[in-house]
Design an enzyme around this catalytic site. Sequence first.
Site, PDB file in Angstrom:
ATOM      1  N   HIS A 117      -8.179  -5.026 -26.805  1.00  0.00           N
ATOM      2  CA  HIS A 117      -7.585  -4.239 -27.878  1.00  0.00           C
ATOM      3  C   HIS A 117      -6.857  -5.196 -28.826  1.00  0.00           C
ATOM      4  O   HIS A 117      -6.024  -5.984 -28.394  1.00  0.00           O
ATOM      5  CB  HIS A 117      -6.586  -3.277 -27.220  1.00  0.00           C
ATOM      6  CG  HIS A 117      -5.946  -2.324 -28.143  1.00  0.00           C
ATOM      7  ND1 HIS A 117      -6.534  -1.128 -28.502  1.00  0.00           N
ATOM      8  CD2 HIS A 117      -4.753  -2.361 -28.774  1.00  0.00           C
ATOM      9  CE1 HIS A 117      -5.730  -0.476 -29.309  1.00  0.00           C
ATOM     10  NE2 HIS A 117      -4.645  -1.190 -29.498  1.00  0.00           N
ATOM     11  N   HIS A 120       4.689   1.352 -25.926  1.00  0.00           N
ATOM     12  CA  HIS A 120       5.552   0.336 -26.525  1.00  0.00           C
ATOM     13  C   HIS A 120       6.715   1.004 -27.240  1.00  0.00           C
ATOM     14  O   HIS A 120       6.628   2.161 -27.640  1.00  0.00           O
ATOM     15  CB  HIS A 120       4.781  -0.587 -27.469  1.00  0.00           C
ATOM     16  CG  HIS A 120       4.017   0.113 -28.541  1.00  0.00           C
ATOM     17  ND1 HIS A 120       2.865   0.812 -28.296  1.00  0.00           N
ATOM     18  CD2 HIS A 120       4.233   0.216 -29.865  1.00  0.00           C
ATOM     19  CE1 HIS A 120       2.391   1.305 -29.427  1.00  0.00           C
ATOM     20  NE2 HIS A 120       3.209   0.968 -30.393  1.00  0.00           N
ATOM     21  N   ASP A 132       9.957  -0.070 -37.422  1.00  0.00           N
ATOM     22  CA  ASP A 132       9.631   1.358 -37.505  1.00  0.00           C
ATOM     23  C   ASP A 132       8.167   1.437 -37.922  1.00  0.00           C
ATOM     24  O   ASP A 132       7.737   0.689 -38.804  1.00  0.00           O
ATOM     25  CB  ASP A 132      10.485   2.055 -38.566  1.00  0.00           C
ATOM     26  CG  ASP A 132      11.867   2.449 -38.053  1.00  0.00           C
ATOM     27  OD1 ASP A 132      12.231   2.024 -36.946  1.00  0.00           O
ATOM     28  OD2 ASP A 132      12.577   3.178 -38.779  1.00  0.00           O
ATOM     29  N   HIS A 138       6.454   5.028 -27.795  1.00  0.00           N
ATOM     30  CA  HIS A 138       5.277   5.859 -28.018  1.00  0.00           C
ATOM     31  C   HIS A 138       4.109   5.149 -27.363  1.00  0.00           C
ATOM     32  O   HIS A 138       4.243   4.051 -26.826  1.00  0.00           O
ATOM     33  CB  HIS A 138       5.039   6.195 -29.483  1.00  0.00           C
ATOM     34  CG  HIS A 138       4.818   5.016 -30.369  1.00  0.00           C
ATOM     35  ND1 HIS A 138       5.845   4.236 -30.841  1.00  0.00           N
ATOM     36  CD2 HIS A 138       3.692   4.476 -30.868  1.00  0.00           C
ATOM     37  CE1 HIS A 138       5.355   3.280 -31.607  1.00  0.00           C
ATOM     38  NE2 HIS A 138       4.047   3.389 -31.645  1.00  0.00           N
TER      39      HIS A 138
HETATM   40 FE   LIG Z   1       2.888   1.722 -32.309  1.00  0.00          FE
END
Ligand SMILES: [Fe+2]
Length: 380
Positions: free
Chosen positions: A247, A284, A290, A321
């Site tokens: 990834h 993470h 942000d 998230h």
């Molecule tokens: Fe992210």
Amino acid sequence: MEIRHAKGVTSRQARTGWPEGTYEDEHGRNGFSGEVSMLYRAHPPTRWTRIEGDLKPRAIDSLAVQPTDQLDPAGIPERILHNSDVHVYVSRRREAMSYYMRNADGDEIYFVHTGRGTVESDYGPLPYETGDYVVVPKGTNYRIVPDVPDNFFLIVESRKGPVTFPDRGLFGQHLPFDFALLQTPDPQPAPDETEPREYELRIKRADRWTRVYHDFCPLDVVGWTGNLSVYKLNVRDLRGPSSERTHLPPISYATFQCPGFWVVTFQPKPFETAPDAVRVPSYHRNVDYDEVVFTHSGRLMSRAADQGAATLTLHPAGIHHGPNPRAFEAAKKLDRMEAYLVNIDSEQPLAWTQAFTDAEDPGYWATFSDQPVRVDGGQA
Ligand SMILES: [Fe+2]
């Protein structure tokens, strides 16, 4: 710390299979390019039962934002997010601007989610269409002239310095696009109208407006030379990297770099096919950025299936998230991500406006938990 350690139960290599019964959590600095440890947790860190306070994943339907420029040619875009480095606006202009604009607060990136028309400017007219990034340098006189009524622009304003292209490093000069396809306008001074009239030039500086009036059109440039200009490129021309075996971090798809933030374009790509590659992102808490994601088309692998185009999410630094609980199954069934998404990663915390709050989905943060959540108990 230069020395890498491996303690307890870990993967043999990051992002190559999570040990049975664990959830991989990427704890890293400087986005995904600084010092980092992968933590193997016994529970998904997004399995929250409720959240008290402001720090939670947020989502808005940006089609519910109603800027004044939607109904009024003299109207302006609506600000939804801001900090000292970057402001983000929604514009839904249906008709030509009745005034000329000069933004003395920063360069602007217009992302054309839908629409077609022309950006008239000092540098000349430049047609725009769906999927374009149109960059307007700070201080340019310009006017948006739509050809169709349905225009939706996400505007990103760089407040601390110019919009630049990231260093291409080892990839060479043709990734993620060939600079030769950048389009710049040719000078074409706008003829004055036959009837004498006043032309309004609106200057924005420190978010305060000044109106200057002329008896000639302010777009009267008959020639220009130099390396500062309005320009555009379309997302369909982006050719970012992909990997069969792992990834790639979001920064691999960076399109613009600005002081204090990045603009990244997620684009169609094949999913990883190596048997031990993990398709979904790690959890993470991206402590230094942000993360804002605007859905132009399709969806991210990590997301729930029901988010539509023009959804805009804000994942503040500090709270986790990661993959939506449904993403694990979805990832097994798909071979490709067919999506274009605009991602803004901001170093400074972003504040949100009333227009953002009015368009917010109050239950979005709860969708990350694989356990029942008290949505009402989580309201800040
Ligand atoms: Fe992210």
